[in-house]
Design an enzyme around this catalytic site. Structure first.
Site, mmCIF file in Angstrom:
data_model
loop_
_atom_site.group_PDB
_atom_site.id
_atom_site.type_symbol
_atom_site.label_atom_id
_atom_site.label_comp_id
_atom_site.label_asym_id
_atom_site.label_seq_id
_atom_site.Cartn_x
_atom_site.Cartn_y
_atom_site.Cartn_z
ATOM 1 N N LYS A 48 32.596 54.842 54.983
ATOM 2 C CA LYS A 48 31.311 55.459 54.437
ATOM 3 C C LYS A 48 30.576 57.023 54.883
ATOM 4 O O LYS A 48 30.213 58.220 54.585
ATOM 5 C CB LYS A 48 30.151 54.851 55.503
ATOM 6 C CG LYS A 48 28.567 55.029 54.796
ATOM 7 C CD LYS A 48 27.702 54.172 55.566
ATOM 8 C CE LYS A 48 27.202 52.904 55.417
ATOM 9 N NZ LYS A 48 26.396 52.354 56.456
ATOM 10 N N LYS A 64 30.075 50.482 65.723
ATOM 11 C CA LYS A 64 28.944 49.820 65.177
ATOM 12 C C LYS A 64 28.762 49.027 66.558
ATOM 13 O O LYS A 64 29.639 48.470 67.099
ATOM 14 C CB LYS A 64 29.748 48.914 63.975
ATOM 15 C CG LYS A 64 28.022 48.460 63.484
ATOM 16 C CD LYS A 64 27.137 49.336 62.394
ATOM 17 C CE LYS A 64 26.482 48.899 62.166
ATOM 18 N NZ LYS A 64 25.628 49.885 60.673
ATOM 19 N N ASP A 84 19.997 50.364 63.141
ATOM 20 C CA ASP A 84 20.193 48.995 62.253
ATOM 21 C C ASP A 84 18.892 48.352 61.999
ATOM 22 O O ASP A 84 18.274 48.483 62.797
ATOM 23 C CB ASP A 84 21.689 48.369 62.288
ATOM 24 C CG ASP A 84 22.025 48.339 61.323
ATOM 25 O OD1 ASP A 84 22.554 48.445 59.786
ATOM 26 O OD2 ASP A 84 22.334 46.873 60.816
ATOM 27 N N THR A 141 17.818 56.400 54.356
ATOM 28 C CA THR A 141 18.979 55.651 54.141
ATOM 29 C C THR A 141 18.209 55.176 52.251
ATOM 30 O O THR A 141 19.178 55.077 51.419
ATOM 31 C CB THR A 141 19.324 54.675 54.793
ATOM 32 O OG1 THR A 141 19.345 55.404 55.909
ATOM 33 C CG2 THR A 141 20.029 53.792 53.928
HETATM 34 P P1 NDP Z 1 15.062 46.351 58.955
HETATM 35 O O1 NDP Z 1 15.417 45.530 60.643
HETATM 36 O O2 NDP Z 1 14.006 47.816 59.155
HETATM 37 O O3 NDP Z 1 14.894 45.422 57.705
HETATM 38 C C1 NDP Z 1 15.896 44.539 57.695
HETATM 39 C C2 NDP Z 1 15.250 43.668 56.703
HETATM 40 O O4 NDP Z 1 15.974 42.729 56.317
HETATM 41 C C3 NDP Z 1 14.358 42.828 56.500
HETATM 42 O O5 NDP Z 1 12.990 42.619 55.473
HETATM 43 C C4 NDP Z 1 14.792 41.585 57.487
HETATM 44 O O6 NDP Z 1 13.864 40.534 57.119
HETATM 45 C C5 NDP Z 1 15.749 41.424 56.000
HETATM 46 N N1 NDP Z 1 16.241 40.817 56.651
HETATM 47 C C6 NDP Z 1 17.395 40.504 57.796
HETATM 48 N N2 NDP Z 1 18.296 39.901 57.913
HETATM 49 C C7 NDP Z 1 18.058 39.080 56.965
HETATM 50 C C8 NDP Z 1 19.038 38.005 56.587
HETATM 51 N N3 NDP Z 1 19.760 37.051 57.237
HETATM 52 N N4 NDP Z 1 17.823 37.005 55.241
HETATM 53 C C9 NDP Z 1 17.395 37.845 54.542
HETATM 54 N N5 NDP Z 1 16.772 39.199 55.047
HETATM 55 C C10 NDP Z 1 17.453 39.534 56.517
HETATM 56 O O7 NDP Z 1 16.918 46.835 59.046
HETATM 57 P P2 NDP Z 1 17.423 47.919 58.263
HETATM 58 O O8 NDP Z 1 16.330 47.938 56.535
HETATM 59 O O9 NDP Z 1 17.676 49.058 58.278
HETATM 60 O O10 NDP Z 1 18.446 47.234 57.895
HETATM 61 C C11 NDP Z 1 18.399 47.175 55.988
HETATM 62 C C12 NDP Z 1 20.038 47.126 56.080
HETATM 63 O O11 NDP Z 1 20.719 48.560 55.389
HETATM 64 C C13 NDP Z 1 21.105 46.553 56.858
HETATM 65 O O12 NDP Z 1 21.959 46.081 55.878
HETATM 66 C C14 NDP Z 1 21.947 47.727 57.815
HETATM 67 O O13 NDP Z 1 22.563 47.757 57.858
HETATM 68 C C15 NDP Z 1 21.778 48.617 56.354
HETATM 69 N N6 NDP Z 1 21.505 50.040 56.366
HETATM 70 C C16 NDP Z 1 20.405 50.880 57.320
HETATM 71 C C17 NDP Z 1 20.781 51.980 57.198
HETATM 72 C C18 NDP Z 1 19.540 52.242 58.512
HETATM 73 O O14 NDP Z 1 19.251 53.554 58.089
HETATM 74 N N7 NDP Z 1 18.571 51.381 58.724
HETATM 75 C C19 NDP Z 1 22.270 53.164 56.904
HETATM 76 C C20 NDP Z 1 22.543 51.875 56.070
HETATM 77 C C21 NDP Z 1 22.007 50.499 56.032
HETATM 78 P P3 NDP Z 1 12.903 39.856 58.410
HETATM 79 O O15 NDP Z 1 12.213 40.828 59.318
HETATM 80 O O16 NDP Z 1 12.613 37.547 58.532
HETATM 81 O O17 NDP Z 1 14.503 39.378 59.448
HETATM 82 O O1 2IT Z 2 24.986 51.388 58.485
HETATM 83 C C1 2IT Z 2 24.321 52.522 58.812
HETATM 84 O O2 2IT Z 2 24.883 53.542 58.300
HETATM 85 C C2 2IT Z 2 23.507 52.527 60.146
HETATM 86 N N1 2IT Z 2 23.432 51.656 60.142
HETATM 87 C C3 2IT Z 2 22.852 54.138 60.348
HETATM 88 C C4 2IT Z 2 24.148 54.240 60.833
HETATM 89 C C5 2IT Z 2 24.102 55.917 61.978
HETATM 90 O O3 2IT Z 2 25.027 56.779 62.806
HETATM 91 O O4 2IT Z 2 22.971 56.568 61.225
#
Ligand code: NDP
Ligand code: 2IT
Length: 453
Positions: free
Chosen positions: A118, A130, A170, A213
């Site tokens: 990525k 990570k 994350d 994101t």
């Molecule tokens: P948050 O903690 O803000 O939100 C996570 C969301 O996913 C919540 O709604 C949570 O629900 C749900 N969730 C988590 N685990 C589970 C599970 N096992 N089953 C069902 N729902 C689940 O995280 P992010 O929004 O930052 O991250 C979401 C995804 O995006 C992840 O895969 C992360 O790796 C990816 N990502 C994030 C980035 C970032 O900048 N933050 C960048 C790139 C990718 P609940 O509250 O019930 O746990």
């Molecule tokens: O999965 C991802 O790309 C992230 N959680 C963000 C990583 C970062 O260094 O901003």
């Protein structure tokens, strides 16, 4: 793929399985990449001779450590923490920190492996890493989260640095947790450097990092649709998750004229046939970030919407576009078939590896516009890269400039996927293949330059 390549692939995966037993997510991520890379490198001897894929699939190092903290009742609690430094061929290790009870070494190794490709796709100089812990922030007080973050950083600080390894957020790690961790890093080292990204604007954070994101995921969707003469306007959109990525993906989709029908969390999903508009998204952000509530509360607040509990997922709701933005393996082969049968035309992954391997094969076979997370969700880490640049230069860029950078970076990733993702005898693009090859090539060529290290 020729039969001999297939045999080689299966032998390679068997080795990965043997060396990483009990780590299914890591093996899954390696297989998904290897399925495309074996074919690509078939006639490129140096990549074989120098065992490049084998080396990228072996993290540079994995640190595992104990994290002790005291809860509000005075109980001593013990968690496990990790940092996986997968590959720094093209820049310092870079990647988020996840706090969730489901975190294992396997999960973090898959995430660090994916992150390597990525980060290469963004065009910025960042390697892949990570980290995280099986700590569950749900139901914990601010002080408990603070004590945990401080304890976590008390070990992590020795493994990271602005030119060594730069963590970010994350799942379960947002602005609050980054603040606590940066405060502790600064206190231990007596240095103010860009060692973490996703920081608050007052102390070196970048504008639009929070949104990047989710917005980037929809920009990638926009690029895919534009490439076939279409747009987001008027599309019905099913989104999973309700955290940082999901709410900002929904926000950008609405801004571009899409109608968002669902959001979810681990307890279930809400379906709002009237569409989840900006006012409702703002309400959800407040619910999740301030009150730290559950998505089920939405159905009580907004009439006409429904909550489907017991961990139900939204993939049965008919839509034009699906944006999985929650977690890994949240969309399986049967759910992918339902989406395709209901006429889905595009899937853009905000989460990392949300679609399982069967699901990936369903989408590839159906030849829909399917963007894997390593391409579609790279906007977050890209703006993290821009935060690093601003920190190094000790300046802050304007929002309009950052917005333009994000648009350009997502368009650049789309172009790279198109360059390597063409399907023989078809005008459609295999974005999974395109992303895997373009990401691999940059890292692999840097590794070749270093010889055997
Ligand atoms: P948050 O903690 O803000 O939100 C996570 C969301 O996913 C919540 O709604 C949570 O629900 C749900 N969730 C988590 N685990 C589970 C599970 N096992 N089953 C069902 N729902 C689940 O995280 P992010 O929004 O930052 O991250 C979401 C995804 O995006 C992840 O895969 C992360 O790796 C990816 N990502 C994030 C980035 C970032 O900048 N933050 C960048 C790139 C990718 P609940 O509250 O019930 O746990
Ligand atoms: O999965 C991802 O790309 C992230 N959680 C963000 C990583 C970062 O260094 O901003």
């Amino acid at each position: 793929m020729a039969t001999s390549d297939h045999v080689d692939l299966e032998r390679f995966i068997a080795g990965v399985e043997k060396r990483n037993s009990g780590q299914p997510e890591f093996v899954q991520a390696v297989r998904e990449v290897a399925e495309d890379i074996f074919d690509f490198i078939a006639d490129k001897a140096p990549y074989h001779e120098y065992q490049i894929l084998r080396r990228i699939a072996e993290p540079d190092r994995v640190m595992s450590f104990r994290v002790c903290w005291e809860d509000d009742r005075g109980n001593i609690r013990v968690q496990r923490g990790w940092r996986v430094q997968n590959n720094n061929a093209i820049g310092p290790y870079k990647g988020g920190i996840r706090f969730h009870p489901s975190v294992t070494e396997s999960v973090l190794k898959f995430l660090a492996f994916e992150q390597t490709f990525k980060n290469a796709l963004t065009g910025l100089p960042m390697g892949g890493g990570k980290g995280g812990s099986n700590f569950n922030p749900k139901g914990k007080s601010d002080h408990e989260v603070m004590r945990f973050c401080q304890s976590f950083m008390t070990e992590l600080y020795r493994h990271i640095g602005a030119d060594t390894d730069v963590p970010a957020g994350d799942i379960g790690v947002g602005g609050r947790e980054i603040g606590y961790m940066f405060g502790q890093y600064k206190r231990i080292t007596n240095e103010f450097t860009g060692v973490l990204t996703g920081k608050g604007l007052e102390y070196g954070g970048s504008l639009i990092r929070t949104e990047a994101t989710g917005y980037g995921c929809v920009y990638f969707l926009q690029n895919m649709l534009k490439n076939v003469g279409d747009s987001v306007d008027g599309k019905t959109i099913v989104v999973s998750g309700s955290g940082n990525v999901a709410t900002h993906a929904a926000e950008k989709a609405v801004q571009l004229g899409g109608k968002v029908l669902t959001l979810s969390d681990s307890e279930g999903f809400i379906y709002d046939p009237a569409g989840i508009d900006q006012t409702k998204i703002d309400w959800i952000k407040e619910l999740k970030n301030k009150r730290r509530g559950r998505i089920s509360e939405y159905a009580r607040e907004f009439k006409g919407s429904e909550f489907h509990g017991d961990g139900a997922r939204p993939w049965g709701v008919a839509c034009d576009v699906a944006l999985p933005c929650a977690t890994q393996n949240e969309l399986n082969g049967s759910e992918a078939k339902i989406l395709v049968a209901n006429g889905v035309m595009a899937v853009s992954e905000g989460a990392n590896m949300p679609t399982d391997l069967d699901g990936v094969h369903v989408f590839k076979q159906a030849q829909i516009l399917y963007a894997p997370g390593k391409a579609a969700n790279a906007g977050g880490v890209a703006v993290s890269g821009l935060e690093m640049s601003q920190n190094s230069a000790r300046i802050s860029w304007k929002e309009a400039d950052l917005q333009q950078h994000l648009l350009d970076i997502m368009a650049g990733i789309h172009e790279r996927c198109v360059e390597y993702g063409g399907r023989p005898g078809s005008t459609t693009i295999d974005y999974v293949r395109g992303a895997n090859i373009a990401g691999f090539k940059k890292v692999a060529d840097a590794m070749l330059a270093y010889g055997v290290v």
